[in-house]
Design an enzyme around this catalytic site. Structure first.
Site, PDB file in Angstrom:
ATOM      1  CG  LEU A 122      38.206  25.905  -8.229  1.00  0.00           C
ATOM      2  CD1 LEU A 122      39.485  25.525  -7.495  1.00  0.00           C
ATOM      3  CD2 LEU A 122      37.499  27.031  -7.481  1.00  0.00           C
ATOM      4  CG  ASP A 169      33.126  30.445 -15.591  1.00  0.00           C
ATOM      5  OD1 ASP A 169      32.608  31.103 -14.675  1.00  0.00           O
ATOM      6  OD2 ASP A 169      32.855  29.252 -15.810  1.00  0.00           O
TER       7      ASP A 169
HETATM    8  C1  GLA Z   1      29.483  27.350 -14.453  1.00  0.00           C
HETATM    9  C2  GLA Z   1      29.319  28.127 -15.754  1.00  0.00           C
HETATM   10  C3  GLA Z   1      29.108  29.620 -15.499  1.00  0.00           C
HETATM   11  C4  GLA Z   1      27.998  29.847 -14.457  1.00  0.00           C
HETATM   12  C5  GLA Z   1      28.206  28.950 -13.226  1.00  0.00           C
HETATM   13  C6  GLA Z   1      27.050  29.041 -12.259  1.00  0.00           C
HETATM   14  O1  GLA Z   1      30.665  27.727 -13.819  1.00  0.00           O
HETATM   15  O2  GLA Z   1      30.459  27.942 -16.578  1.00  0.00           O
HETATM   16  O3  GLA Z   1      28.828  30.281 -16.712  1.00  0.00           O
HETATM   17  O4  GLA Z   1      26.729  29.689 -15.017  1.00  0.00           O
HETATM   18  O5  GLA Z   1      28.379  27.595 -13.587  1.00  0.00           O
HETATM   19  O6  GLA Z   1      26.996  30.308 -11.711  1.00  0.00           O
END
Ligand code: GLA
Length: 383
Positions: A122, A169
């Site tokens: 998360l 993110d």
């Molecule tokens: C992690 C990484 C993101 C993304 C997701 C998969 O959360 O931090 O940048 O690549 O995995 O979608």
């Protein structure tokens, strides 16, 4: 929350702080698309990392984490990554990137309080990076460009902490407007706010497991995607990332690729298309269509990208069986962490109770759960 954090800071450091917070996120759809320059559809969750901070006259940083009940100290002139205290590397990584980008960051006294479960997929780490970068820039009196700041936070994670994550993110945490998900083009960084469809909400449930594979697995998936790009670019020079691969091109050359590499590419190519379809479903308030896309995303992550695990498959199957649930899938990097379900508002509490108790019966542990709440992106809050 503000008052408690401010009071704890004062008790610890003997002066008053400025207060900041950054949300965590879940990705509604578009998993493993960001570093393939595709599209993603994350939303902030309403769980936050809180930060109290005050500048110092010297270049020392004292950082207290309430989650670890620990205080660490470092100097801005000696920013070597170290493994002993992994959470501190995120703090030092942000200091490092700000200095590298020419920001005159002051020494700080800091108190961190995180509500986002750590390692649950998360984005507790991107949330921590973002709130720190915001506070540091604010206290340095520097101008804050949120897009640039999100990219600096990603640099801290890629180059200092050593996780080759994409931009999703940090970008949603820094820029997603309240009440909306963010459809982000991870190549141009242009984004469209997409309103959450009325009548349903997003339930997040944690499996409570974090498989070892996730450590090296993420970077391995990155290399497999790169291998697919190299092979397909040899057939079509326009291919610079999996974003540029049309399904027909992949099908034509699939048999030439190594099986695992082909299936990784097939997930990404299909998932990017599911993000476009999800935007349409959300704008049309078509909950069954959105739910079906979540289910398809999960199947593809399980069978082609191979980042699910038994616990995530069980949890999503339990959710899918409940009346009032339109669809369910794993979120984040996988191999544990959380799943989401799209649930009708009027059934939310009964679905939550059922999923939690059924999963507890299977797994022998009661899972943590959360219903996504509307929230602001990173910022300063009143004391
Ligand atoms: C992690 C990484 C993101 C993304 C997701 C998969 O959360 O931090 O940048 O690549 O995995 O979608």
């Amino acid at each position: 929350m503000q008052r408690g954090i401010g009071a704890r800071f004062e008790a610890l450091y003997g002066r008053s702080p400025a207060l900041y917070r950054a949300p965590g996120r879940v990705n509604i759809i578009g998993e493993y698309c960001d570093f393939n320059e595709g599209f993603v559809m994350p939303v902030n969750t309403g769980l936050h990392t809180w930060l109290a901070a005050a500048p110092r006259a010297d270049r020392l940083c004292r950082v207290h984490s309430t989650n670890f009940d620990a205080t660490q100290t470092f100097h801005l002139d000696s920013l070597e990554p170290g493994d002993e205290t992994p959470w501190l590397d995120y703090v030092k990584g942000v200091a490092w990137v700000l200095q590298d980008e020419g920001v005159r960051a002051p020494g700080l006294d800091v108190l961190i309080h995180g509500e986002i479960p750590l390692g649950g997929g998360l984005s507790s780490s991107a949330s921590l990076e973002s709130v720190l970068a915001y506070a540091w820039l604010d206290l340095a009196g520097a101008e804050i460009n949120l897009s640039e700041m999100a990219q600096w936070c990603r640099r801290a994670e890629n180059e200092y902490v050593g996780v080759q994550c994409g931009i999703m993110d940090q970008y949603v945490i820094c820029l997603c407007p309240r009440g909306h998900a963010m459809k982000l083009d991870c190549r141009s960084l242009a984004f469209a706010p997409v309103p959450l469809p009325p009548g349903a909400g997003i339930l997040v449930v944690e499996t409570g497991v974090h498989h070892q594979l996730s450590e090296g697995g993420y970077n391995t998936r990155r290399s497999e995607c790169e291998a697919a790009v190299t092979a397909l670019a040899a057939r079509d020079p326009h291919v610079e990332a999996l974003r540029d691969v049309a399904p027909a091109l992949l099908e034509a050359h699939g048999p030439d690729l190594e099986d695992a590499v082909y299936r990784r590419a097939r997930h990404v190519v299909g998932e990017i298309r599911r993000v476009h379809a999800a935007e349409e479903a959300m704008r049309n308030h078509d909950l069954p269509a959105l739910g079906a896309l979540l289910n398809a995303s999960h199947a593809s992550l399980r069978d082609d990208f191979e980042v699910s695990c038994e616990e995530l498959d069980t949890l999503t199957a339990i959710a899918r069986d409940c009346p009032g649930v339109h669809g369910s899938r794993m979120v984040g990097a996988g191999w544990g962490g959380c799943a989401i379900a799209l649930v009708d508002d009027e059934r939310m509490e009964s679905v939550r109770e059922h999923v939690v108790s059924e999963y507890a019966r299977h797994a022998g542990r009661t899972p943590w759960s959360h219903v996504v709440q509307d929230t602001h992106p990173v910022g300063r809050v009143a004391a």
